[in-house]
Structure formats: structure tokens, C-alpha cells
Design a protein around this motif. Structure first.
Motif, PDB file in Angstrom:
ATOM      1  N   ILE A  79       1.030  -1.177  -0.022  1.00 55.26           N
ATOM      2  CA  ILE A  79       0.215  -0.202   0.190  1.00 55.26           C
ATOM      3  C   ILE A  79       0.953   1.262   0.212  1.00 55.26           C
ATOM      4  O   ILE A  79       0.730   2.089  -0.667  1.00 55.26           O
ATOM      5  N   THR A  80       1.969   1.249   0.707  1.00 53.78           N
ATOM      6  CA  THR A  80       2.825   2.438   0.892  1.00 53.78           C
ATOM      7  C   THR A  80       3.458   2.657  -0.349  1.00 53.78           C
ATOM      8  O   THR A  80       3.511   3.681  -1.113  1.00 53.78           O
ATOM      9  N   HIS A  81       3.925   1.540  -1.031  1.00 55.85           N
ATOM     10  CA  HIS A  81       4.564   1.362  -2.531  1.00 55.85           C
ATOM     11  C   HIS A  81       3.571   2.110  -3.474  1.00 55.85           C
ATOM     12  O   HIS A  81       4.079   2.911  -4.202  1.00 55.85           O
ATOM     13  N   PHE A  82       2.403   1.712  -3.469  1.00 57.28           N
ATOM     14  CA  PHE A  82       1.449   2.163  -4.575  1.00 57.28           C
ATOM     15  C   PHE A  82       1.174   3.469  -4.318  1.00 57.28           C
ATOM     16  O   PHE A  82       1.105   4.563  -5.348  1.00 57.28           O
ATOM     17  N   PHE A  83       0.867   3.941  -2.857  1.00 52.01           N
ATOM     18  CA  PHE A  83       0.609   5.242  -2.462  1.00 52.01           C
ATOM     19  C   PHE A  83       1.982   6.389  -2.812  1.00 52.01           C
ATOM     20  O   PHE A  83       1.645   7.448  -3.565  1.00 52.01           O
ATOM     21  N   ARG A  84       3.156   5.906  -2.527  1.00 51.71           N
ATOM     22  CA  ARG A  84       4.270   6.909  -2.940  1.00 51.71           C
ATOM     23  C   ARG A  84       4.411   6.823  -4.467  1.00 51.71           C
ATOM     24  O   ARG A  84       4.672   7.829  -5.040  1.00 51.71           O
ATOM     25  N   ARG A  85       4.353   5.656  -5.391  1.00 51.45           N
ATOM     26  CA  ARG A  85       4.355   5.598  -6.631  1.00 51.45           C
ATOM     27  C   ARG A  85       3.445   6.720  -7.276  1.00 51.45           C
ATOM     28  O   ARG A  85       3.585   7.271  -8.550  1.00 51.45           O
ATOM     29  N   LEU A 141      -7.547  -1.174  -6.474  1.00 53.25           N
ATOM     30  CA  LEU A 141      -7.538  -1.988  -7.814  1.00 53.25           C
ATOM     31  C   LEU A 141      -6.200  -2.270  -8.202  1.00 53.25           C
ATOM     32  O   LEU A 141      -5.927  -3.454  -8.772  1.00 53.25           O
ATOM     33  N   ASP A 142      -5.103  -1.429  -7.702  1.00 56.11           N
ATOM     34  CA  ASP A 142      -3.706  -1.782  -8.053  1.00 56.11           C
ATOM     35  C   ASP A 142      -3.323  -3.369  -7.268  1.00 56.11           C
ATOM     36  O   ASP A 142      -2.884  -4.220  -7.880  1.00 56.11           O
ATOM     37  N   LEU A 143      -3.936  -3.690  -6.203  1.00 53.34           N
ATOM     38  CA  LEU A 143      -3.543  -4.583  -5.276  1.00 53.34           C
ATOM     39  C   LEU A 143      -4.217  -5.679  -5.757  1.00 53.34           C
ATOM     40  O   LEU A 143      -3.816  -6.887  -6.159  1.00 53.34           O
TER      41      LEU A 143
END
Length: 137
Positions: free
Chosen positions: A30-36, A48-50
Motif C-alpha cells: 500500500i505504501t509502495h502504490f501510494f508513493r508511486r 484496484l492496483d492490489l
């Protein structure tokens, strides 16, 4: 705390449970997708990404984890209270080239207020009368 619960806690294994491991990996993703996303995506988009990665997780779980981590997607813009958008219309000109009347066409009710007053003729007009300068044919 009950005595039974204490002893159950004491007998637990030293390594974390599978659920705790999964939760920690989920927090990392979650942190990875949020920072990206540049700190803009909210829980529905991250879910949706997960899902695209193959995770089985709900939107509520993702939003709960994001709240625990203290991350929040961008806030939606505030709704306007009126339909008029400030600064998007050109300002109307007050006077026309001659400077004697308003150049903006007023509403029909106000039209008479902006016209210069006309001088009334002293005698009433005859419906059949010919105006000076015009001839009947």
C-alpha cells in the motif's frame, strides 16, 4: 485479562503469525502504490492496483491500513455554492463609444430605465396622419 487468556498469550510462538506477516506485506505494498502515485491515490485506486497484483483484499481493509499508516489520498475539490464561477467571465463594458448609454443589452424589464427620456409631443398623434418627410403611396 482472564487467566486463560494470559496463558494462551504466553504459549504463543515467538515468530509472527501468518496473518501478521500478510498484514505487514500488505502495508508495504500500500505504501509502495501510494508513493508511486505521488501521494494522490486513495484507497479505491490502490485496491484496484492490489487486485491487479493478485491480492484478495477489500477497499475497507485498504482504507483502514491507510488510516493506520497516516496516509491519505488527495482531497476532492470543494463544491461551489453557486453556478457562477468567479473570474471566468469577461467584465461588461459600461459605456458604448459615444458614452451616453449602456452598451450591454439589458433585460427587457430594465430596458426603459437605460434609454434617454423622449420628449412627448404636445398634441396626440393621429393614426392616419402622415409624418413630415414621409409621403403616403
Amino acid at each position: 485479562m482472564s487467566e486463560a487468556r494470559f496463558y494462551k498469550w504466553r504459549r504463543r510462538p515467538a515468530e509472527p503469525k501468518d496473518r501478521e506477516v500478510r498484514r505487514a506485506r500488505l502495508e508495504e505494498r500500500i505504501t509502495h502504490f501510494f508513493r508511486r502515485s505521488g501521494d494522490t491515490c486513495g484507497s479505491p485506486r490502490i485496491t484496484l492496483d492490489l487486485w491487479a497484483e493478485g491480492w484478495k483484499v477489500s477497499v475497507n481493509t485498504v482504507s483502514e491500513i491507510m488510516a493506520e499508516l497516516g496516509v491519505q489520498g488527495r482531497k476532492p475539490p470543494r463544491r461551489r455554492r453557486s453556478l457562477t464561477r468567479r473570474g471566468k467571465r469577461r467584465a461588461a463594458r459600461d459605456r458604448d463609444a459615444r458614452g451616453d448609454r449602456c452598451s450591454v443589452r439589458p433585460h427587457s424589464r430594465r430596458r426603459n430605465l437605460l434609454r434617454p427620456p423622449t420628449v412627448a409631443s404636445p398634441e396626440p398623434r393621429d393614426a392616419g396622419a402622415v409624418r413630415p418627410g414621409l409621403q403616403r403611396q
